[in-house]
Structures are given as structure tokens and as C-alpha cells.
Design a protein around this motif. Structure first.
Motif, PDB file in Angstrom:
ATOM      1  N   VAL A   1      -5.220   0.166 -13.494  1.00  0.00           N
ATOM      2  CA  VAL A   1      -5.756   1.340 -14.180  1.00  0.00           C
ATOM      3  C   VAL A   1      -4.637   2.257 -14.665  1.00  0.00           C
ATOM      4  O   VAL A   1      -4.672   2.772 -15.781  1.00  0.00           O
ATOM      5  N   ARG A   2      -3.627   2.457 -13.829  1.00  0.00           N
ATOM      6  CA  ARG A   2      -2.543   3.384 -14.198  1.00  0.00           C
ATOM      7  C   ARG A   2      -1.349   2.684 -14.840  1.00  0.00           C
ATOM      8  O   ARG A   2      -0.417   3.324 -15.305  1.00  0.00           O
ATOM      9  N   GLY A   3      -1.385   1.354 -14.887  1.00  0.00           N
ATOM     10  CA  GLY A   3      -0.367   0.602 -15.606  1.00  0.00           C
ATOM     11  C   GLY A   3       0.992   0.541 -14.949  1.00  0.00           C
ATOM     12  O   GLY A   3       2.014   0.368 -15.625  1.00  0.00           O
ATOM     13  N   ILE A   4       1.055   0.672 -13.614  1.00  0.00           N
ATOM     14  CA  ILE A   4       2.332   0.584 -12.890  1.00  0.00           C
ATOM     15  C   ILE A   4       2.549  -0.877 -12.489  1.00  0.00           C
ATOM     16  O   ILE A   4       1.778  -1.443 -11.714  1.00  0.00           O
ATOM     17  N   ALA A   5       3.570  -1.495 -13.033  1.00  0.00           N
ATOM     18  CA  ALA A   5       3.779  -2.937 -12.859  1.00  0.00           C
ATOM     19  C   ALA A   5       3.949  -3.345 -11.399  1.00  0.00           C
ATOM     20  O   ALA A   5       3.381  -4.337 -10.947  1.00  0.00           O
ATOM     21  N   LYS A   6       4.740  -2.574 -10.657  1.00  0.00           N
ATOM     22  CA  LYS A   6       5.017  -2.921  -9.261  1.00  0.00           C
ATOM     23  C   LYS A   6       4.902  -1.657  -8.401  1.00  0.00           C
ATOM     24  O   LYS A   6       5.911  -1.039  -8.053  1.00  0.00           O
ATOM     25  N   PRO A   7       3.683  -1.252  -8.066  1.00  0.00           N
ATOM     26  CA  PRO A   7       3.487   0.017  -7.332  1.00  0.00           C
ATOM     27  C   PRO A   7       4.169   0.012  -5.965  1.00  0.00           C
ATOM     28  O   PRO A   7       4.059  -0.960  -5.204  1.00  0.00           O
ATOM     29  N   HIS A   8       4.893   1.076  -5.671  1.00  0.00           N
ATOM     30  CA  HIS A   8       5.507   1.255  -4.356  1.00  0.00           C
ATOM     31  C   HIS A   8       4.462   1.829  -3.407  1.00  0.00           C
ATOM     32  O   HIS A   8       3.867   2.868  -3.693  1.00  0.00           O
ATOM     33  N   VAL A   9       4.240   1.174  -2.288  1.00  0.00           N
ATOM     34  CA  VAL A   9       3.219   1.575  -1.323  1.00  0.00           C
ATOM     35  C   VAL A   9       3.875   2.161  -0.081  1.00  0.00           C
ATOM     36  O   VAL A   9       4.756   1.531   0.516  1.00  0.00           O
TER      37      VAL A   9
ATOM     38  N   ILE B   1       1.812  -6.816  -1.858  1.00  0.00           N
ATOM     39  CA  ILE B   1       2.143  -5.420  -2.153  1.00  0.00           C
ATOM     40  C   ILE B   1       3.647  -5.182  -2.000  1.00  0.00           C
ATOM     41  O   ILE B   1       4.342  -5.962  -1.348  1.00  0.00           O
ATOM     42  N   HIS B   2       4.120  -4.095  -2.594  1.00  0.00           N
ATOM     43  CA  HIS B   2       5.530  -3.717  -2.456  1.00  0.00           C
ATOM     44  C   HIS B   2       5.600  -2.521  -1.506  1.00  0.00           C
ATOM     45  O   HIS B   2       5.544  -1.368  -1.921  1.00  0.00           O
ATOM     46  N   PHE B   3       5.702  -2.833  -0.218  1.00  0.00           N
ATOM     47  CA  PHE B   3       5.688  -1.804   0.825  1.00  0.00           C
ATOM     48  C   PHE B   3       7.071  -1.200   0.988  1.00  0.00           C
ATOM     49  O   PHE B   3       8.059  -1.917   1.172  1.00  0.00           O
ATOM     50  N   VAL B   4       7.162   0.141   0.917  1.00  0.00           N
ATOM     51  CA  VAL B   4       8.467   0.821   1.013  1.00  0.00           C
ATOM     52  C   VAL B   4       8.660   1.523   2.351  1.00  0.00           C
ATOM     53  O   VAL B   4       9.659   2.213   2.552  1.00  0.00           O
ATOM     54  N   GLY B   5       7.704   1.359   3.282  1.00  0.00           N
ATOM     55  CA  GLY B   5       7.852   1.928   4.613  1.00  0.00           C
ATOM     56  C   GLY B   5       7.080   3.216   4.813  1.00  0.00           C
ATOM     57  O   GLY B   5       6.196   3.576   4.025  1.00  0.00           O
ATOM     58  N   ASN B   6       7.408   3.912   5.889  1.00  0.00           N
ATOM     59  CA  ASN B   6       6.750   5.178   6.210  1.00  0.00           C
ATOM     60  C   ASN B   6       7.206   6.290   5.267  1.00  0.00           C
ATOM     61  O   ASN B   6       8.372   6.324   4.857  1.00  0.00           O
ATOM     62  N   VAL B   7       6.281   7.186   4.943  1.00  0.00           N
ATOM     63  CA  VAL B   7       6.622   8.361   4.133  1.00  0.00           C
ATOM     64  C   VAL B   7       6.065   9.602   4.828  1.00  0.00           C
ATOM     65  O   VAL B   7       5.067   9.533   5.547  1.00  0.00           O
ATOM     66  N   GLU B   8       6.733  10.728   4.601  1.00  0.00           N
ATOM     67  CA  GLU B   8       6.299  11.984   5.211  1.00  0.00           C
ATOM     68  C   GLU B   8       5.550  12.847   4.205  1.00  0.00           C
ATOM     69  O   GLU B   8       5.796  12.776   2.995  1.00  0.00           O
ATOM     70  N   ALA B   9       4.654  13.696   4.718  1.00  0.00           N
ATOM     71  CA  ALA B   9       3.818  14.527   3.861  1.00  0.00           C
ATOM     72  C   ALA B   9       4.641  15.441   2.954  1.00  0.00           C
ATOM     73  O   ALA B   9       4.266  15.692   1.809  1.00  0.00           O
ATOM     74  N   ARG B  10       5.786  15.926   3.446  1.00  0.00           N
ATOM     75  CA  ARG B  10       6.599  16.861   2.656  1.00  0.00           C
ATOM     76  C   ARG B  10       7.208  16.206   1.418  1.00  0.00           C
ATOM     77  O   ARG B  10       7.652  16.894   0.493  1.00  0.00           O
ATOM     78  N   ASP B  11       7.259  14.864   1.387  1.00  0.00           N
ATOM     79  CA  ASP B  11       7.871  14.154   0.264  1.00  0.00           C
ATOM     80  C   ASP B  11       6.856  13.624  -0.751  1.00  0.00           C
ATOM     81  O   ASP B  11       7.242  13.044  -1.764  1.00  0.00           O
TER      82      ASP B  11
END
Length: 334
Positions: free
Chosen positions: A165-173, A202-212
Motif C-alpha cells: 500500500v505504501r510502496g516501501i520495497a523492503k520495510p524495516h520492522v 521480513i526485514h527485522f531490525v531489532g528492538n526499538v524504543e518509543a523515543r525514536d
């Protein structure tokens, strides 16, 4: 022709805001038809005549304080229920409502139905980032509790939406957590992290924090419904209060502040647009057999218009049928 069923009576400013958003969408998109469900007399007060808009009259509606599941069962002629039934019966391809969120989730699950292989459809919305690209986040409250397997499915669903839908070829998750290290979090997040790491689709990039989140750390962010809803409301509240504080500071700052605001007018409007995610559309209950989209309860004509535009894109890209095929293949493979 794309047929969209719209609950005209849901939301704080219904039916006026809903109908005015429909008027604008009908004018801009020649390939859609709108079915409006609600009080015909009240709808016609605001409707611009169009051969591509039909009204299905009903006096019954679901109120904001109704208990969701009971309301769906007992108010069978409510505008929201009739819209959902139209999708189930093939009379419409998708539906939207700005009404009771819980009731819409119930209508989506019990009337429209979930895709076979999807355990828990998630509520997903595109939220703002500083660069204007945005990120998709789910679950935003469809489920209060989740398992690691649910979070894995959310990653697959969100990645699928971002790509198609958003056209992102390789979404970072990314997995929302209280730290970026792989060992962070409770058992739910640790187990989910392991599952996401092993998922090849999927292309998993690991844990992310709310502030980022608003820095564009990931294209898709997955979390449990309780946390997701809390974060969503924190982002909403921060945006509203930030813009309100700026406005108050300018008004109370005297002549110099007003002159400064005049010079910064374009930049301030750009900031407002960046913080405003209504142009991305509504929250999708993703994982159902058809697009079911929740517009914010306080949606104005602009937000309704962009939600209809979002639904049109979902139908144009045929994202739900592609998702059905994907999960069917996975089930057959298993």
C-alpha cells in the motif's frame, strides 16, 4: 468501480463531517461509489447530489458508550452493522466508520470475518515521522493481550501493508521494547524477538524504543495492543499539546513573538503538517477478509476524505486478496 460502505452516523461530528468528506472524495475519485448508512434526512442536509452515492436509511446507531459485542448483536439495523453486512454480502468492497472502536472491531471480526490463518487481526495506523514518511504500527488496541506468535503475525501483516500500500520495497520492522539490546524486555518480548529474527519474509531490525519512533527508526513497529494504544495516545497528546503551547506562546509573547511567527509562518505550517497524521487515513483492522478502517472519532471532513482515499488505495492494490493468497500458501505449506 470500488464500492465503499460508510457509517454516516459514527463520530463526534456525524453526519456532517462524514458526508462532507464523502462529497470531496466523490469529486476527486471517479472510480468509487459510496453507500451511506444512517438517517437519510440528516444525511441529505449535507450531501452534494451524485449518481455514485446511495443512502441506506436507518434510525438505529451504535453509541460511543454502548458495550461493543452486545451492540453488534442487539442493534442489527445500526448503521455500522448494516455497513459491515454489506461488505460480507459482497454489496461493498470495504467499509469505514468513525464510531465506537470496540463495536467496529466486533463488527469486523463477527460480521466481515478474519482471514484464515490470521489468529488476531491487529489495529494498524500510519503515524508521523520527522521526515514525513511515517511508520505503520500495530497492534493499537484491537487486543489487550498478545502472545509472541501474534507479534510475529503483526510483523508479517505490517510489512505486507507497507510494501503493497505504501510502496516501501523492503520495510524495516522493529519490535517496540524498553531498550534496543536483544536481551531487553519481559518473556513476551524476548520470545517475540527470537521469532522475528528467524522469520525470513521480513526485514527485522531489532528492538526499538518509543523515543525514536518519530525519527523513522523503522517502517513498521509491532507491539501488544495495550502498549500500542498507550503509545498512540501519548503521540496524539504530545502533538496536540505542542501545537497548543506554540500557539499560546505566540499569542502571549507580545509584538516580537507575533513578528517572529510571521517570519516563521511557513515553517510552523510545515511542523503542523508533520505532526498531523490524519492525511495518512484511518486505522486499519488488518487481517480481515476485506478492508475495515476506523477513522478517528473527532474526524473532520479532511480526515474522512483521506480515509476514503486510503481505502481506495487498498482496493486498487488488492492488498487483502494478496494477503489471503499469502496466508493460504503458508497454511498449505504447513
Amino acid at each position: 468501480m470500488k464500492r465503499i460502505a460508510v457509517d454516516a452516523m459514527g463520530g463526534d461530528y456525524a453526519p456532517k463531517a462524514i458526508v462532507e468528506g464523502v462529497n470531496r472524495a466523490i469529486q476527486d475519485f471517479s472510480d468509487i461509489e459510496i453507500q451511506l448508512y444512517g438517517d437519510e434526512a440528516k444525511i441529505r442536509e449535507h450531501l452534494t447530489a451524485s449518481e455514485r452515492v446511495t443512502i441506506v436509511h436507518t434510525n438505529e446507531k451504535i453509541n460511543s458508550d454502548d458495550e461493543p459485542a452486545k451492540a453488534i448483536r442487539r442493534k442489527k439495523d445500526a448503521s455500522m452493522v448494516l455497513a459491515a453486512r454489506a461488505v460480507k454480502d459482497g454489496e461493498a468492497h470495504a467499509m469505514m466508520s468513525a464510531g465506537n472502536t470496540g463495536a467496529l472491531l466486533a463488527a469486523g471480526l463477527f460480521v466481515v470475518g478474519r482471514i484464515k490463518g490470521v489468529d488476531r487481526p491487529g489495529l494498524m495506523s500510519t503515524l508521523p515521522t520527522r521526515d514525513g514518511k511515517g511508520f505503520d504500527m500495530l497492534d493499537l488496541g484491537a487486543n489487550a493481550e498478545n502472545t509472541p506468535a501474534h507479534l510475529l503475525q503483526y510483523a508479517i501483516l505490517g510489512s505486507f501493508y507497507a510494501k503493497n500500500v505504501r510502496g516501501i520495497a523492503k520495510p524495516h520492522v522493529g519490535l517496540l521494547n524498553n531498550g534496543t539490546e536483544a536481551t531487553k524486555g519481559d518473556s513476551l518480548h524476548k520470545e517475540a524477538y527470537d521469532l522475528l529474527t528467524q522469520e525470513a519474509s521480513i526485514h527485522f531490525v531489532g528492538n526499538v524504543e518509543a523515543r525514536d519512533l518519530m525519527n523513522g527508526v523503522a517502517d513498521v513497529v509491532v507491539t501488544d495492543g495495550f502498549t500500542g494504544n498507550a503509545v498512540l495516545k501519548a503521540i496524539e497528546g504530545t502533538a496536540i499539546n505542542l501545537m497548543g503551547s506554540l500557539k499560546s506562546a505566540i499569542k502571549s509573547g507580545g509584538f516580537k513573538a507575533k513578528i517572529g511567527a510571521l517570519f516563521l509562518k511557513d515553517s510552523l505550517y510545515q511542523l503542523k503538517d508533520t505532526m498531523d497524521y490524519s492525511s495518512a487515513g484511518g486505522a486499519v483492522l488488518f487481517g480481515l477478509k476485506a478492508p475495515v478502517v476506523k477513522s478517528h472519532g473527532s474526524s473532520d471532513e479532511r480526515a474522512v476524505y483521506y480515509t476514503i482515499k486510503q481505502i481506495r488505495t487498498m482496493l486498487e492494490t488488492d492488498v487483502v486478496n494478496q494477503l489471503v493468497e499469502t496466508f493460504t500458501k503458508e497454511e498449505n505449506h504447513d
